[in-house]
Design a protein around this motif. Structure first.
Motif, PDB file in Angstrom:
ATOM      1  N   ILE A  43       0.818  -1.225   0.000  1.00  0.00           N
ATOM      2  CA  ILE A  43       0.000   0.000   0.000  1.00  0.00           C
ATOM      3  C   ILE A  43       0.849   1.272   0.000  1.00  0.00           C
ATOM      4  O   ILE A  43       0.560   2.187  -0.766  1.00  0.00           O
ATOM      5  CB  ILE A  43      -0.994  -0.020   1.183  1.00  0.00           C
ATOM      6  N   PRO A  44       1.913   1.401   0.827  1.00  0.00           N
ATOM      7  CA  PRO A  44       2.702   2.648   0.773  1.00  0.00           C
ATOM      8  C   PRO A  44       3.312   2.909  -0.603  1.00  0.00           C
ATOM      9  O   PRO A  44       3.394   4.060  -1.027  1.00  0.00           O
ATOM     10  CB  PRO A  44       3.794   2.434   1.821  1.00  0.00           C
ATOM     11  N   TYR A  51       0.623   9.510  -5.905  1.00  0.00           N
ATOM     12  CA  TYR A  51       0.929  10.921  -5.618  1.00  0.00           C
ATOM     13  C   TYR A  51       1.833  11.501  -6.709  1.00  0.00           C
ATOM     14  O   TYR A  51       1.589  12.602  -7.204  1.00  0.00           O
ATOM     15  CB  TYR A  51       1.590  11.054  -4.245  1.00  0.00           C
ATOM     16  N   LEU A  52       2.868  10.750  -7.093  1.00  0.00           N
ATOM     17  CA  LEU A  52       3.764  11.228  -8.143  1.00  0.00           C
ATOM     18  C   LEU A  52       3.026  11.400  -9.464  1.00  0.00           C
ATOM     19  O   LEU A  52       3.242  12.384 -10.182  1.00  0.00           O
ATOM     20  CB  LEU A  52       4.941  10.266  -8.317  1.00  0.00           C
ATOM     21  N   TYR A  56       2.537  14.888 -11.530  1.00  0.00           N
ATOM     22  CA  TYR A  56       2.978  14.921 -12.926  1.00  0.00           C
ATOM     23  C   TYR A  56       1.863  15.399 -13.853  1.00  0.00           C
ATOM     24  O   TYR A  56       2.041  16.338 -14.643  1.00  0.00           O
ATOM     25  CB  TYR A  56       3.459  13.531 -13.340  1.00  0.00           C
ATOM     26  N   TYR A  57       0.698  14.790 -13.766  1.00  0.00           N
ATOM     27  CA  TYR A  57      -0.396  15.148 -14.676  1.00  0.00           C
ATOM     28  C   TYR A  57      -1.009  16.502 -14.330  1.00  0.00           C
ATOM     29  O   TYR A  57      -1.474  17.228 -15.212  1.00  0.00           O
ATOM     30  CB  TYR A  57      -1.454  14.047 -14.720  1.00  0.00           C
ATOM     31  N   ASP A  58      -1.016  16.878 -13.060  1.00  0.00           N
ATOM     32  CA  ASP A  58      -1.523  18.198 -12.678  1.00  0.00           C
ATOM     33  C   ASP A  58      -0.638  19.290 -13.266  1.00  0.00           C
ATOM     34  O   ASP A  58      -1.132  20.263 -13.828  1.00  0.00           O
ATOM     35  CB  ASP A  58      -1.570  18.319 -11.151  1.00  0.00           C
ATOM     36  N   VAL A  76       8.842  15.335  -3.931  1.00  0.00           N
ATOM     37  CA  VAL A  76       9.103  14.919  -5.307  1.00  0.00           C
ATOM     38  C   VAL A  76      10.504  15.392  -5.678  1.00  0.00           C
ATOM     39  O   VAL A  76      10.800  16.580  -5.618  1.00  0.00           O
ATOM     40  CB  VAL A  76       8.062  15.508  -6.285  1.00  0.00           C
ATOM     41  N   TYR A  77      11.358  14.449  -6.057  1.00  0.00           N
ATOM     42  CA  TYR A  77      12.756  14.775  -6.321  1.00  0.00           C
ATOM     43  C   TYR A  77      13.104  14.762  -7.806  1.00  0.00           C
ATOM     44  O   TYR A  77      14.181  15.202  -8.185  1.00  0.00           O
ATOM     45  CB  TYR A  77      13.657  13.811  -5.563  1.00  0.00           C
TER      46      TYR A  77
END
Length: 99
Positions: A43-44, A51-52, A56-58, A76-77
């Motif tokens: 799950i994590p 989230y990534l 990205y899409y946002d 986010v790196y």
């Protein structure tokens, strides 16, 4: 990348989150973090991968609409994700005309 590729990426994320993270961020810190989270629990790894993908899409959509992204997403790196896949960073500089 359109809607079909986003749906395909979500399906890949359901089965193997590190592969989806690799597809959008490449080989780097985000991939390493996702592999570790997936090994700690299924799950994590999913939460981190989704989230990534959201970031990205946002950011892709905001850039497509002509917005400028000045803030960095926390946790986010990858520059690819931070820039929404734009290889030129937060914007492009128009080269002056030589004539």
């Amino acid at each position: 990348m359109g809607v079909a590729s986003a749906i395909f990426l979500v399906i890949v994320t359901i089965f193997c989150p590190p592969i989806a993270v690799f597809a959008i961020s490449g080989c780097g810190a985000d991939l390493f973090i996702n592999i570790c989270l997936t090994l700690l629990g299924y799950i994590p790894g999913h939460v981190h991968a989704f989230y990534l993908e959201y970031v990205y899409y946002d950011r892709r959509e905001r850039l497509r609409r002509g917005g400028i992204i000045t803030d960095r997403a926390p946790g986010v790196y990858s520059n690819n994700i931070q820039n929404g896949g734009n290889p030129h960073g937060y914007g492009t500089i128009v080269q002056p005309n030589a004539s």
